[in-house]
Scaffold this motif. Structure first.
Motif, PDB file in Angstrom:
ATOM      1  N   ALA A 178      28.814 -49.675   3.074  1.00  0.00           N
ATOM      2  CA  ALA A 178      27.547 -49.237   2.492  1.00  0.00           C
ATOM      3  C   ALA A 178      26.760 -48.363   3.463  1.00  0.00           C
ATOM      4  CB  ALA A 178      26.720 -50.449   2.083  1.00  0.00           C
ATOM      5  N   ASP A 179      25.957 -47.495   2.906  1.00  0.00           N
ATOM      6  CA  ASP A 179      25.082 -46.634   3.700  1.00  0.00           C
ATOM      7  C   ASP A 179      23.974 -47.481   4.309  1.00  0.00           C
ATOM      8  OD1 ASP A 179      23.529 -44.581   4.730  1.00  0.00           O
ATOM      9  OD2 ASP A 179      22.619 -44.105   2.795  1.00  0.00           O
ATOM     10  N   PRO A 180      23.804 -47.460   5.643  1.00  0.00           N
ATOM     11  CA  PRO A 180      22.771 -48.305   6.253  1.00  0.00           C
ATOM     12  C   PRO A 180      21.361 -47.994   5.760  1.00  0.00           C
ATOM     13  CG  PRO A 180      23.752 -46.811   7.874  1.00  0.00           C
ATOM     14  CD  PRO A 180      24.599 -46.756   6.659  1.00  0.00           C
ATOM     15  N   ALA A 181      21.091 -46.733   5.441  1.00  0.00           N
ATOM     16  CA  ALA A 181      19.760 -46.390   4.934  1.00  0.00           C
ATOM     17  C   ALA A 181      19.502 -47.053   3.586  1.00  0.00           C
ATOM     18  CB  ALA A 181      19.618 -44.876   4.818  1.00  0.00           C
ATOM     19  N   ALA A 182      20.525 -47.099   2.733  1.00  0.00           N
ATOM     20  CA  ALA A 182      20.373 -47.736   1.424  1.00  0.00           C
ATOM     21  C   ALA A 182      20.206 -49.244   1.569  1.00  0.00           C
ATOM     22  CB  ALA A 182      21.583 -47.422   0.548  1.00  0.00           C
ATOM     23  N   VAL A 183      20.944 -49.841   2.489  1.00  0.00           N
ATOM     24  CA  VAL A 183      20.819 -51.286   2.719  1.00  0.00           C
ATOM     25  C   VAL A 183      19.434 -51.607   3.277  1.00  0.00           C
ATOM     26  CG1 VAL A 183      21.722 -53.264   3.996  1.00  0.00           C
ATOM     27  CG2 VAL A 183      23.298 -51.566   3.052  1.00  0.00           C
ATOM     28  N   ALA A 184      18.961 -50.785   4.202  1.00  0.00           N
ATOM     29  CA  ALA A 184      17.626 -50.992   4.763  1.00  0.00           C
ATOM     30  C   ALA A 184      16.558 -50.907   3.687  1.00  0.00           C
ATOM     31  CB  ALA A 184      17.353 -49.966   5.868  1.00  0.00           C
ATOM     32  N   ARG A 185      16.696 -49.942   2.806  1.00  0.00           N
ATOM     33  CA  ARG A 185      15.718 -49.802   1.726  1.00  0.00           C
ATOM     34  C   ARG A 185      15.748 -51.023   0.806  1.00  0.00           C
ATOM     35  NH1 ARG A 185      11.135 -48.422   1.227  1.00  0.00           N
ATOM     36  NH2 ARG A 185      11.680 -46.667   2.579  1.00  0.00           N
ATOM     37  N   GLN A 186      16.932 -51.582   0.585  1.00  0.00           N
ATOM     38  CA  GLN A 186      17.037 -52.784  -0.236  1.00  0.00           C
ATOM     39  C   GLN A 186      16.332 -53.957   0.435  1.00  0.00           C
ATOM     40  OE1 GLN A 186      21.062 -54.039  -1.085  1.00  0.00           O
ATOM     41  NE2 GLN A 186      20.410 -55.668  -2.448  1.00  0.00           N
ATOM     42  N   ILE A 187      16.492 -54.087   1.743  1.00  0.00           N
ATOM     43  CA  ILE A 187      15.829 -55.176   2.476  1.00  0.00           C
ATOM     44  C   ILE A 187      14.317 -55.030   2.385  1.00  0.00           C
ATOM     45  CG2 ILE A 187      15.428 -56.114   4.790  1.00  0.00           C
ATOM     46  CD1 ILE A 187      18.375 -55.517   5.406  1.00  0.00           C
ATOM     47  N   VAL A 188      13.823 -53.813   2.570  1.00  0.00           N
ATOM     48  CA  VAL A 188      12.379 -53.580   2.473  1.00  0.00           C
ATOM     49  C   VAL A 188      11.875 -53.959   1.088  1.00  0.00           C
ATOM     50  CG1 VAL A 188      10.567 -51.825   2.512  1.00  0.00           C
ATOM     51  CG2 VAL A 188      12.360 -51.791   4.247  1.00  0.00           C
ATOM     52  N   SER A 189      12.627 -53.591   0.061  1.00  0.00           N
ATOM     53  CA  SER A 189      12.227 -53.901  -1.314  1.00  0.00           C
ATOM     54  C   SER A 189      12.174 -55.404  -1.553  1.00  0.00           C
ATOM     55  CB  SER A 189      13.213 -53.243  -2.289  1.00  0.00           C
ATOM     56  OG  SER A 189      12.900 -53.567  -3.627  1.00  0.00           O
ATOM     57  N   ILE A 190      13.133 -56.142  -1.005  1.00  0.00           N
ATOM     58  CA  ILE A 190      13.146 -57.590  -1.177  1.00  0.00           C
ATOM     59  C   ILE A 190      11.971 -58.225  -0.441  1.00  0.00           C
ATOM     60  CG2 ILE A 190      14.420 -59.696  -0.613  1.00  0.00           C
ATOM     61  CD1 ILE A 190      17.002 -58.064  -1.123  1.00  0.00           C
ATOM     62  N   ASN A 200      19.610 -63.878   0.490  1.00  0.00           N
ATOM     63  CA  ASN A 200      19.759 -62.603  -0.223  1.00  0.00           C
ATOM     64  C   ASN A 200      21.035 -61.878   0.193  1.00  0.00           C
ATOM     65  OD1 ASN A 200      16.871 -62.120  -1.552  1.00  0.00           O
ATOM     66  ND2 ASN A 200      16.563 -63.027   0.466  1.00  0.00           N
ATOM     67  N   PRO A 201      22.061 -61.867  -0.683  1.00  0.00           N
ATOM     68  CA  PRO A 201      23.267 -61.112  -0.391  1.00  0.00           C
ATOM     69  C   PRO A 201      23.009 -59.616  -0.542  1.00  0.00           C
ATOM     70  CG  PRO A 201      23.383 -61.952  -2.614  1.00  0.00           C
ATOM     71  CD  PRO A 201      22.112 -62.506  -2.009  1.00  0.00           C
ATOM     72  N   LEU A 202      23.650 -58.826   0.294  1.00  0.00           N
ATOM     73  CA  LEU A 202      23.491 -57.378   0.236  1.00  0.00           C
ATOM     74  C   LEU A 202      24.856 -56.723   0.082  1.00  0.00           C
ATOM     75  CD1 LEU A 202      21.016 -56.981   3.237  1.00  0.00           C
ATOM     76  CD2 LEU A 202      20.422 -57.098   0.818  1.00  0.00           C
ATOM     77  N   CYS A 203      24.875 -55.579  -0.542  1.00  0.00           N
ATOM     78  CA  CYS A 203      26.101 -54.816  -0.803  1.00  0.00           C
ATOM     79  C   CYS A 203      26.896 -55.528  -1.900  1.00  0.00           C
ATOM     80  CB  CYS A 203      26.967 -54.637   0.440  1.00  0.00           C
ATOM     81  SG  CYS A 203      26.067 -54.105   1.915  1.00  0.00           S
ATOM     82  N   GLU A 204      27.785 -54.811  -2.516  1.00  0.00           N
ATOM     83  CA  GLU A 204      28.537 -55.364  -3.645  1.00  0.00           C
ATOM     84  C   GLU A 204      29.399 -56.540  -3.214  1.00  0.00           C
ATOM     85  OE1 GLU A 204      31.524 -53.897  -7.209  1.00  0.00           O
ATOM     86  OE2 GLU A 204      30.398 -52.441  -6.037  1.00  0.00           O
ATOM     87  N   THR A 205      29.970 -56.479  -1.993  1.00  0.00           N
ATOM     88  CA  THR A 205      30.809 -57.581  -1.530  1.00  0.00           C
ATOM     89  C   THR A 205      30.000 -58.861  -1.404  1.00  0.00           C
ATOM     90  OG1 THR A 205      30.405 -56.808   0.733  1.00  0.00           O
ATOM     91  CG2 THR A 205      32.477 -56.146  -0.311  1.00  0.00           C
ATOM     92  N   GLY A 206      28.763 -58.742  -0.951  1.00  0.00           N
ATOM     93  CA  GLY A 206      27.912 -59.920  -0.823  1.00  0.00           C
ATOM     94  C   GLY A 206      27.599 -60.539  -2.166  1.00  0.00           C
ATOM     95  N   ARG A 207      27.227 -59.718  -3.117  1.00  0.00           N
ATOM     96  CA  ARG A 207      26.896 -60.237  -4.439  1.00  0.00           C
ATOM     97  C   ARG A 207      28.120 -60.864  -5.109  1.00  0.00           C
ATOM     98  NH1 ARG A 207      23.712 -55.535  -4.091  1.00  0.00           N
ATOM     99  NH2 ARG A 207      25.334 -54.244  -5.004  1.00  0.00           N
ATOM    100  N   THR A 208      29.293 -60.246  -4.917  1.00  0.00           N
ATOM    101  CA  THR A 208      30.527 -60.791  -5.489  1.00  0.00           C
ATOM    102  C   THR A 208      30.849 -62.146  -4.894  1.00  0.00           C
ATOM    103  OG1 THR A 208      31.416 -58.570  -5.887  1.00  0.00           O
ATOM    104  CG2 THR A 208      32.989 -60.387  -5.798  1.00  0.00           C
ATOM    105  N   LEU A 209      30.670 -62.265  -3.568  1.00  0.00           N
ATOM    106  CA  LEU A 209      30.938 -63.548  -2.909  1.00  0.00           C
ATOM    107  C   LEU A 209      30.015 -64.640  -3.450  1.00  0.00           C
ATOM    108  CD1 LEU A 209      32.345 -65.209  -0.673  1.00  0.00           C
ATOM    109  CD2 LEU A 209      30.507 -64.498   0.856  1.00  0.00           C
ATOM    110  N   PHE A 210      28.750 -64.337  -3.611  1.00  0.00           N
ATOM    111  CA  PHE A 210      27.801 -65.319  -4.133  1.00  0.00           C
ATOM    112  C   PHE A 210      28.230 -65.801  -5.513  1.00  0.00           C
ATOM    113  CE2 PHE A 210      25.137 -64.951  -0.651  1.00  0.00           C
ATOM    114  CZ  PHE A 210      23.935 -65.616  -0.807  1.00  0.00           C
ATOM    115  N   GLU A 211      28.624 -64.865  -6.358  1.00  0.00           N
ATOM    116  CA  GLU A 211      29.013 -65.223  -7.724  1.00  0.00           C
ATOM    117  C   GLU A 211      30.325 -66.011  -7.740  1.00  0.00           C
ATOM    118  OE1 GLU A 211      29.161 -61.544  -9.778  1.00  0.00           O
ATOM    119  OE2 GLU A 211      27.000 -61.163  -9.629  1.00  0.00           O
ATOM    120  N   THR A 212      31.274 -65.601  -6.918  1.00  0.00           N
ATOM    121  CA  THR A 212      32.597 -66.224  -6.919  1.00  0.00           C
ATOM    122  C   THR A 212      32.552 -67.644  -6.367  1.00  0.00           C
ATOM    123  OG1 THR A 212      33.654 -64.062  -6.629  1.00  0.00           O
ATOM    124  CG2 THR A 212      34.969 -66.006  -6.097  1.00  0.00           C
TER     125      THR A 212
END
Length: 239
Positions: A178-190, A200-212
């Protein structure tokens, strides 16, 4: 305007976070062990003296701290049976005790309604082969953060944990992801969301792991903490 203190902010996700908060008009103090720019300040999370000096610098300039981001980290790979003891200790010292030192120093100066953000990892949820030292440090960080959240909630301070997946920062050899700038913006938003969950999982792999795996975002643990201690770690206030 909020006051933000970030450790490990010279490059990668830390630098991206510093830029994202600055773009929002916040006053950012970017801590780094070996600062190389005018916007950075010395901060070695392995040193109590350095941590105390950094916090004093922030408080003298801004009067207090609204957001603390424990981002400094190091990685050690290899089979557990082959690891060097001193390197293993260093990993724990930076990733776990470093966050504890900085939080301990900053906490008396944090404003009510503030946020302590812990940058953990998916390795804090699942231990993979040849990643045991790093996983140990991040599993411990997650547990420490749960206790901290219950302790500081009555002060009007919340604790959030972020578990990023692979980010293209070069950390631990990750040159893709993932692009670090996009991840940083997501953290700020949260952080801006007063109803954000504890974990809070980040990036698609994180969200997939949480669901699985069905990982708790903090709600089940929050209920247990309330039952055992009578304390509610859910943050109350406005950041």
């Amino acid at each position: 305007m909020r006051t933000v203190l970030i450790s490990g902010a010279s490059r990668g996700l830390g630098a991206a976070l510093a830029e994202a908060f600055s773009e929002d008009g916040d006053q950012v103090f970017a801590g780094e062990r070996n600062p190389s720019g005018p916007s950075q300040m010395p901060l070695n999370v392995r040193s109590l003296a350095s941590v105390d000096d950094a916090v004093r610098t922030v408080v003298r300039s801004a009067g207090g701290i609204d957001i603390l981001i424990n981002n400094a980290g190091t990685h050690l790979a290899g089979p557990l049976a082959s690891l060097d003891q001193d390197r293993f200790k260093e990993t724990l010292d930076v990733n776990l005790l470093g966050a504890w030192r900085l939080t301990k120093a900053a906490l008396p100066h944090m404003r009510s309604g503030g946020t302590i953000a812990m940058i953990s990892s998916l390795s804090g949820l699942v231990g993979l082969p040849e990643d045991g030292a790093y996983a140990a440090s991040k599993f411990a960080l997650e547990g420490m953060s749960q206790s901290l959240a219950a302790e500081v909630a009555p002060l009007g301070i919340r604790v959030l944990i972020f578990e990023p997946g692979r980010i293209a920062t070069g950390f631990a050899g990750a040159n893709d992801g993932a692009d670090p700038a996009a991840v940083a913006r997501q953290i700020v938003s949260i952080i801006d969301d007063e109803n954000a969950p504890f974990r809070n999982p980040l990036c698609e792999t994180g969200r997939t792991l949480f669901e699985t795996v069905g990982i708790d975002n903090g709600a089940r643990t929050e209920d247990l903490v309330r039952q055992v201690t009578g304390k509610d770690w859910r943050w109350q206030g406005h950041c």
